[in-house]
Design a protein around this motif. Structure first.
Motif, PDB file in Angstrom:
ATOM      1  N   ARG A  90       0.756  -1.319   0.067  1.00 27.12           N
ATOM      2  CA  ARG A  90       0.056   0.103  -0.098  1.00 27.12           C
ATOM      3  C   ARG A  90       0.932   1.416  -0.135  1.00 27.12           C
ATOM      4  O   ARG A  90       0.487   2.081  -0.629  1.00 27.12           O
ATOM      5  CB  ARG A  90      -0.850  -0.009   1.177  1.00 27.12           C
ATOM      6  N   LYS A  91       1.938   1.231   0.818  1.00 29.67           N
ATOM      7  CA  LYS A  91       2.690   2.303   0.807  1.00 29.67           C
ATOM      8  C   LYS A  91       3.577   2.597  -0.395  1.00 29.67           C
ATOM      9  O   LYS A  91       3.695   3.548  -1.069  1.00 29.67           O
ATOM     10  CB  LYS A  91       3.821   2.149   1.890  1.00 29.67           C
ATOM     11  N   LEU A  92       3.913   1.502  -1.400  1.00 32.53           N
ATOM     12  CA  LEU A  92       4.638   1.434  -2.427  1.00 32.53           C
ATOM     13  C   LEU A  92       3.554   2.259  -3.444  1.00 32.53           C
ATOM     14  O   LEU A  92       3.974   3.136  -4.322  1.00 32.53           O
ATOM     15  CB  LEU A  92       4.998   0.137  -3.030  1.00 32.53           C
ATOM     16  N   TYR A  93       2.579   1.981  -3.334  1.00 29.76           N
ATOM     17  CA  TYR A  93       1.491   2.459  -4.475  1.00 29.76           C
ATOM     18  C   TYR A  93       1.189   4.076  -3.972  1.00 29.76           C
ATOM     19  O   TYR A  93       0.741   4.602  -4.842  1.00 29.76           O
ATOM     20  CB  TYR A  93       0.154   1.670  -4.444  1.00 29.76           C
ATOM     21  N   LYS A 240      10.853   7.439  -8.840  1.00 27.53           N
ATOM     22  CA  LYS A 240      12.040   7.750  -8.815  1.00 27.53           C
ATOM     23  C   LYS A 240      13.150   6.842  -9.261  1.00 27.53           C
ATOM     24  O   LYS A 240      14.344   6.456  -8.785  1.00 27.53           O
ATOM     25  CB  LYS A 240      12.717   8.433  -7.400  1.00 27.53           C
ATOM     26  N   ASN A 241      12.525   6.248 -10.359  1.00 23.25           N
ATOM     27  CA  ASN A 241      13.517   5.264 -11.079  1.00 23.25           C
ATOM     28  C   ASN A 241      14.483   5.488 -12.005  1.00 23.25           C
ATOM     29  O   ASN A 241      15.164   4.593 -12.462  1.00 23.25           O
ATOM     30  CB  ASN A 241      12.516   4.257 -11.803  1.00 23.25           C
ATOM     31  N   GLU A 242      14.467   6.755 -12.232  1.00 21.80           N
ATOM     32  CA  GLU A 242      15.560   7.200 -13.389  1.00 21.80           C
ATOM     33  C   GLU A 242      16.979   7.064 -12.953  1.00 21.80           C
ATOM     34  O   GLU A 242      17.666   6.642 -13.859  1.00 21.80           O
ATOM     35  CB  GLU A 242      15.054   8.579 -13.772  1.00 21.80           C
ATOM     36  N   LYS A 326      26.619   4.414  -8.230  1.00 22.50           N
ATOM     37  CA  LYS A 326      25.753   3.229  -7.106  1.00 22.50           C
ATOM     38  C   LYS A 326      25.836   1.751  -7.849  1.00 22.50           C
ATOM     39  O   LYS A 326      25.947   0.798  -7.033  1.00 22.50           O
ATOM     40  CB  LYS A 326      24.289   3.752  -6.885  1.00 22.50           C
ATOM     41  N   ILE A 327      25.357   1.680  -9.167  1.00 22.98           N
ATOM     42  CA  ILE A 327      25.653   0.476  -9.821  1.00 22.98           C
ATOM     43  C   ILE A 327      27.024  -0.240  -9.857  1.00 22.98           C
ATOM     44  O   ILE A 327      27.091  -1.375  -9.679  1.00 22.98           O
ATOM     45  CB  ILE A 327      24.895   0.583 -11.076  1.00 22.98           C
ATOM     46  N   TYR A 328      27.878   0.590 -10.025  1.00 21.55           N
ATOM     47  CA  TYR A 328      29.310  -0.079 -10.173  1.00 21.55           C
ATOM     48  C   TYR A 328      29.687  -0.487  -8.655  1.00 21.55           C
ATOM     49  O   TYR A 328      30.372  -1.338  -8.460  1.00 21.55           O
ATOM     50  CB  TYR A 328      30.119   1.148 -10.502  1.00 21.55           C
ATOM     51  N   LEU A 347      16.844   0.947  -6.876  1.00 22.42           N
ATOM     52  CA  LEU A 347      17.795   0.246  -6.243  1.00 22.42           C
ATOM     53  C   LEU A 347      17.214   0.510  -4.547  1.00 22.42           C
ATOM     54  O   LEU A 347      17.253  -0.422  -3.846  1.00 22.42           O
ATOM     55  CB  LEU A 347      19.267   0.712  -6.104  1.00 22.42           C
ATOM     56  N   GLU A 348      16.802   1.650  -4.407  1.00 20.72           N
ATOM     57  CA  GLU A 348      16.036   2.111  -3.066  1.00 20.72           C
ATOM     58  C   GLU A 348      14.873   1.173  -2.742  1.00 20.72           C
ATOM     59  O   GLU A 348      14.558   0.971  -1.385  1.00 20.72           O
ATOM     60  CB  GLU A 348      16.082   3.456  -2.807  1.00 20.72           C
TER      61      GLU A 348
END
Length: 390
Positions: A90-93, A240-242, A326-328, A347-348
């Protein structure tokens, strides 16, 4: 047949969630920001800016809105999230609806100067001091010798043929269209699942290699992985997936051996251009910094400045470098990237994704990034830089 029966059972168990997810899907398809923020008259204003000897502020025109922002806001916030029984989901949505609503505000204020800029900050943030220091660290390194692979000699039709050949190693279709209204040489439209190629530009062999691993290897991979997930939030995008998506995409360039110091410097310039917005720089001011202070050629400097100033101040570009860092870092810890390729995720939000897996509301990826299988980077300078980013 067994998988279909399991899916039906899951959909029945979480009926309210799937109904909300489906309704949001219909709304989100109206608001692809990159489809609205790219000016329609880039080349005309570029020539006018150059003719004025870099003093005349460009006057960009943007596509007209095809939706009613107020109505869309109302529909987003009319969702009965209390019907989602699981508090974490629910919080995610809830967070996702706020994210999409901020995106609507961005789109409805495109071209309105500070109004758009402040809405852009809500969605993408602004570079931190650490980001700026990382960018300046990268720019201290001397340029590498120019190789034959950097020569721009392929037109958009040859680029199309290259991408069509590249995608054969992946098990999904590739729809390609040409465009004159995009700031980048190529970009993916997530909603139409289309690779857009900028017309009337030349590409180098390295650029084609870079774009293929960036756009197809990550952006289309996550698009098609998201489409087969039970929940459409995976394909429409987590909040904020970018940063994660662009970090994965540039990391794909690195692993495939396509990433160059020139490209890494381009990402550093983007950070400085984004940072110039919060300092109140005009288009001409940012261009002057990139072109005259850092000695980047005027065409490349214009593109970087355009990307930052379009709409009234677009801060997305600073996320490429921080995302790569962050990915590296994750790669250095030998952690799998698979969970981050499940769709347009962050990632978060990894714990949320794992929770959805536990509930049966997520599934393993159908497509992986082939570049991640073996590190083909041979540039020791890049390794030194990436290992020393703060």
């Amino acid at each position: 047949m067994i998988e279909e029966a399991e899916r039906t059972e899951i959909e029945q168990e979480y009926a309210s969630l799937f109904e909300i997810d489906d309704r949001l899907d219909g709304l989100v398809k109206k608001i692809e920001l990159l489809g609205h923020v790219n000016p329609l008259n880039i080349e005309k204003e570029k020539q006018r800016f150059f003719t004025s000897k870099y003093t005349c502020e460009p006057k960009f025109r943007y596509p007209k809105l095809k939706f009613d922002p107020y109505k869309l806001h109302r529909l987003f916030f009319s969702q009965r999230l209390e019907q989602i029984s699981d508090p974490q989901v629910r919080k995610l949505y809830r967070d996702t609806i706020y994210f999409y609503s901020n995106m609507v505000e961005c789109i409805e204020t495109i071209g309105e100067g500070e109004s758009f800029y402040y809405n852009s900050l809500q969605v993408y943030g602004t570079p931190t001091e650490r980001d700026v220091q990382n960018a300046k660290f990268i720019l201290h390194f001397d340029d590498e010798p120019i190789s034959d692979e950097m020569e721009k000699r392929f037109d958009c039709y040859e680029a199309k043929a290259y991408f069509q050949d590249f995608v054969k190693r992946y098990e999904f279709p590739l729809n390609i269209k040409f465009s004159t209204h995009i700031a980048a040489e190529a970009m993916v439209s997530n909603i139409s699942r289309t690779l857009l190629i900028k017309k009337n530009v030349k590409f180098s062999k390295n650029e084609l290699h870079t774009l293929a691993n960036h756009e197809i290897g990550v952006h289309l991979v996550t698009t098609f992985n998201g489409l087969v997930q039970p929940l459409k939030i995976f394909s429409n995008g987590f909040p904020k997936n970018e940063e994660t998506q662009e970090g994965l995409a540039v990391f794909s360039e690195y692993m495939s051996g396509a990433l160059t110091l020139k490209r890494l410097k381009e990402l550093a310039y983007r950070v400085l251009a984004s940072d110039s917005l919060i300092k109140g720089y005009s288009f001409a001011d940012t261009f002057d910094m990139i072109h005259n202070q850092y000695k980047l050629n005027r065409h490349a400097a214009f593109t970087i400045t355009l990307r930052a100033h379009r709409g009234g101040g677009f801060t997305k570009d600073h996320l490429y470098l921080s995302g790569l860092r962050k990915i590296y870092k994750r790669y250095s810890k030998q952690k799998s990237m698979d969970v981050l390729l499940t769709g347009k995720v962050t990632l978060e939000r990894e714990k949320d994704i794992e929770h959805l897996f536990d509930l049966g509301l997520a599934k393993k990826i159908s497509h992986t990034n082939l570049a991640y299988g073996q590190n083909l980077n041979k540039n020791k300078t890049l390794d030194f830089i990436l290992n020393n980013l703060k």
